[in-house]
Design a protein around this motif. Sequence first.
Motif, PDB file in Angstrom:
ATOM      1  N   ILE A  63      31.045  45.504  36.479  1.00  0.00           N
ATOM      2  CA  ILE A  63      32.227  44.644  36.619  1.00  0.00           C
ATOM      3  C   ILE A  63      32.150  43.627  35.484  1.00  0.00           C
ATOM      4  O   ILE A  63      31.140  42.950  35.322  1.00  0.00           O
ATOM      5  CB  ILE A  63      32.231  43.910  37.975  1.00  0.00           C
ATOM      6  CG1 ILE A  63      32.035  44.875  39.151  1.00  0.00           C
ATOM      7  CG2 ILE A  63      33.489  43.076  38.132  1.00  0.00           C
ATOM      8  CD1 ILE A  63      33.094  45.887  39.350  1.00  0.00           C
ATOM      9  N   PRO A  64      33.192  43.526  34.662  1.00  0.00           N
ATOM     10  CA  PRO A  64      33.145  42.572  33.549  1.00  0.00           C
ATOM     11  C   PRO A  64      32.962  41.129  34.024  1.00  0.00           C
ATOM     12  O   PRO A  64      33.384  40.755  35.120  1.00  0.00           O
ATOM     13  CB  PRO A  64      34.507  42.750  32.882  1.00  0.00           C
ATOM     14  CG  PRO A  64      34.946  44.116  33.268  1.00  0.00           C
ATOM     15  CD  PRO A  64      34.419  44.324  34.647  1.00  0.00           C
ATOM     16  N   ILE A  65      32.346  40.336  33.176  1.00  0.00           N
ATOM     17  CA  ILE A  65      32.143  38.922  33.500  1.00  0.00           C
ATOM     18  C   ILE A  65      33.450  38.155  33.384  1.00  0.00           C
ATOM     19  O   ILE A  65      33.769  37.308  34.210  1.00  0.00           O
ATOM     20  CB  ILE A  65      31.049  38.318  32.594  1.00  0.00           C
ATOM     21  CG1 ILE A  65      29.703  38.965  32.931  1.00  0.00           C
ATOM     22  CG2 ILE A  65      30.978  36.798  32.772  1.00  0.00           C
ATOM     23  CD1 ILE A  65      28.574  38.593  32.001  1.00  0.00           C
ATOM     24  N   THR A  66      34.217  38.455  32.351  1.00  0.00           N
ATOM     25  CA  THR A  66      35.528  37.809  32.194  1.00  0.00           C
ATOM     26  C   THR A  66      36.613  38.844  32.470  1.00  0.00           C
ATOM     27  O   THR A  66      36.513  39.989  32.051  1.00  0.00           O
ATOM     28  CB  THR A  66      35.698  37.225  30.782  1.00  0.00           C
ATOM     29  OG1 THR A  66      35.519  38.265  29.825  1.00  0.00           O
ATOM     30  CG2 THR A  66      34.699  36.118  30.532  1.00  0.00           C
ATOM     31  N   PHE A  67      37.635  38.405  33.173  1.00  0.00           N
ATOM     32  CA  PHE A  67      38.744  39.286  33.534  1.00  0.00           C
ATOM     33  C   PHE A  67      39.918  39.028  32.595  1.00  0.00           C
ATOM     34  O   PHE A  67      40.369  37.892  32.464  1.00  0.00           O
ATOM     35  CB  PHE A  67      39.198  39.027  34.974  1.00  0.00           C
ATOM     36  CG  PHE A  67      38.283  39.583  36.029  1.00  0.00           C
ATOM     37  CD1 PHE A  67      36.998  40.000  35.753  1.00  0.00           C
ATOM     38  CD2 PHE A  67      38.726  39.685  37.327  1.00  0.00           C
ATOM     39  CE1 PHE A  67      36.169  40.511  36.733  1.00  0.00           C
ATOM     40  CE2 PHE A  67      37.913  40.191  38.336  1.00  0.00           C
ATOM     41  CZ  PHE A  67      36.632  40.611  38.030  1.00  0.00           C
ATOM     42  N   ASP A  68      40.406  40.090  31.974  1.00  0.00           N
ATOM     43  CA  ASP A  68      41.624  39.980  31.178  1.00  0.00           C
ATOM     44  C   ASP A  68      42.826  40.174  32.115  1.00  0.00           C
ATOM     45  O   ASP A  68      42.671  40.289  33.332  1.00  0.00           O
ATOM     46  CB  ASP A  68      41.619  40.981  30.025  1.00  0.00           C
ATOM     47  CG  ASP A  68      41.569  42.434  30.483  1.00  0.00           C
ATOM     48  OD1 ASP A  68      41.701  42.704  31.706  1.00  0.00           O
ATOM     49  OD2 ASP A  68      41.405  43.313  29.624  1.00  0.00           O
ATOM     50  N   HIS A  69      44.010  40.240  31.531  1.00  0.00           N
ATOM     51  CA  HIS A  69      45.233  40.373  32.327  1.00  0.00           C
ATOM     52  C   HIS A  69      45.194  41.628  33.204  1.00  0.00           C
ATOM     53  O   HIS A  69      45.541  41.577  34.390  1.00  0.00           O
ATOM     54  CB  HIS A  69      46.462  40.400  31.397  1.00  0.00           C
ATOM     55  CG  HIS A  69      47.745  40.637  32.113  1.00  0.00           C
ATOM     56  ND1 HIS A  69      48.325  39.676  32.910  1.00  0.00           N
ATOM     57  CD2 HIS A  69      48.553  41.731  32.172  1.00  0.00           C
ATOM     58  CE1 HIS A  69      49.436  40.170  33.435  1.00  0.00           C
ATOM     59  NE2 HIS A  69      49.602  41.406  32.996  1.00  0.00           N
ATOM     60  N   THR A  70      44.756  42.743  32.634  1.00  0.00           N
ATOM     61  CA  THR A  70      44.716  44.004  33.369  1.00  0.00           C
ATOM     62  C   THR A  70      43.743  43.924  34.553  1.00  0.00           C
ATOM     63  O   THR A  70      44.073  44.355  35.662  1.00  0.00           O
ATOM     64  CB  THR A  70      44.310  45.163  32.436  1.00  0.00           C
ATOM     65  OG1 THR A  70      45.231  45.212  31.346  1.00  0.00           O
ATOM     66  CG2 THR A  70      44.311  46.487  33.162  1.00  0.00           C
ATOM     67  N   LEU A  71      42.573  43.370  34.327  1.00  0.00           N
ATOM     68  CA  LEU A  71      41.608  43.250  35.417  1.00  0.00           C
ATOM     69  C   LEU A  71      42.075  42.259  36.477  1.00  0.00           C
ATOM     70  O   LEU A  71      41.810  42.460  37.671  1.00  0.00           O
ATOM     71  CB  LEU A  71      40.243  42.833  34.884  1.00  0.00           C
ATOM     72  CG  LEU A  71      39.342  44.009  34.526  1.00  0.00           C
ATOM     73  CD1 LEU A  71      38.117  43.556  33.772  1.00  0.00           C
ATOM     74  CD2 LEU A  71      38.954  44.778  35.760  1.00  0.00           C
ATOM     75  N   ASN A  72      42.774  41.212  36.074  1.00  0.00           N
ATOM     76  CA  ASN A  72      43.332  40.292  37.072  1.00  0.00           C
ATOM     77  C   ASN A  72      44.361  41.002  37.945  1.00  0.00           C
ATOM     78  O   ASN A  72      44.401  40.805  39.158  1.00  0.00           O
ATOM     79  CB  ASN A  72      43.952  39.068  36.397  1.00  0.00           C
ATOM     80  CG  ASN A  72      42.900  38.046  36.011  1.00  0.00           C
ATOM     81  OD1 ASN A  72      41.927  37.843  36.730  1.00  0.00           O
ATOM     82  ND2 ASN A  72      43.088  37.419  34.865  1.00  0.00           N
ATOM     83  N   GLU A  73      45.195  41.854  37.332  1.00  0.00           N
ATOM     84  CA  GLU A  73      46.169  42.626  38.110  1.00  0.00           C
ATOM     85  C   GLU A  73      45.462  43.603  39.042  1.00  0.00           C
ATOM     86  O   GLU A  73      45.852  43.767  40.201  1.00  0.00           O
ATOM     87  CB  GLU A  73      47.121  43.377  37.184  1.00  0.00           C
ATOM     88  CG  GLU A  73      48.160  42.493  36.545  1.00  0.00           C
ATOM     89  CD  GLU A  73      49.153  43.270  35.706  1.00  0.00           C
ATOM     90  OE1 GLU A  73      49.085  44.529  35.668  1.00  0.00           O
ATOM     91  OE2 GLU A  73      50.008  42.627  35.083  1.00  0.00           O
TER      92      GLU A  73
END
Length: 147
Positions: A63-73
């Motif tokens: 699981i990535p440490i920082t969430f980009d727009h796609t991961l936030n969605e």
Amino acid sequence: MNFFKKYFKHFCFAAIIAVGAAAIFFQPVKSPDADTDKGRIEFIEQYGWQVEKTPYLCEKVQIPITFDHTLNEYNEIQKRAGFDLSKYRGAVTDRYSYRLLNHPRDLKYAYINVFVYQKKIIAADIVSPKIDGFISAINDTQAQKKR
């Protein structure tokens, strides 16, 4: 003091009944055994989905440490199912992908991903990789109504 001596047995009996009733009515919900195919399939089936009995894919996913727009969605989809991946940033999980047999929009290619971390299911989704495919929460009731 005589009152307590006289009714001591009654108090003990009432306390035993109360503890027994609490144990019956307030027992925690049993979580599925996420380390076995059987447990993961039972988890999936509680939502009305049918899958093949063995996963076609098992892999480690971080699981990535920082969430980009796609991961936030994507995390918003997970939140609709009662999960939240932001708690597991940086964690290495096991992803099990099962072929989904009864999705009304895609009977051939749809599958369910189940993410397991430390013997606990932390996320699950439904995916169709077709060009007009979709991704949804495991508890997507709209898809189930189309059956």
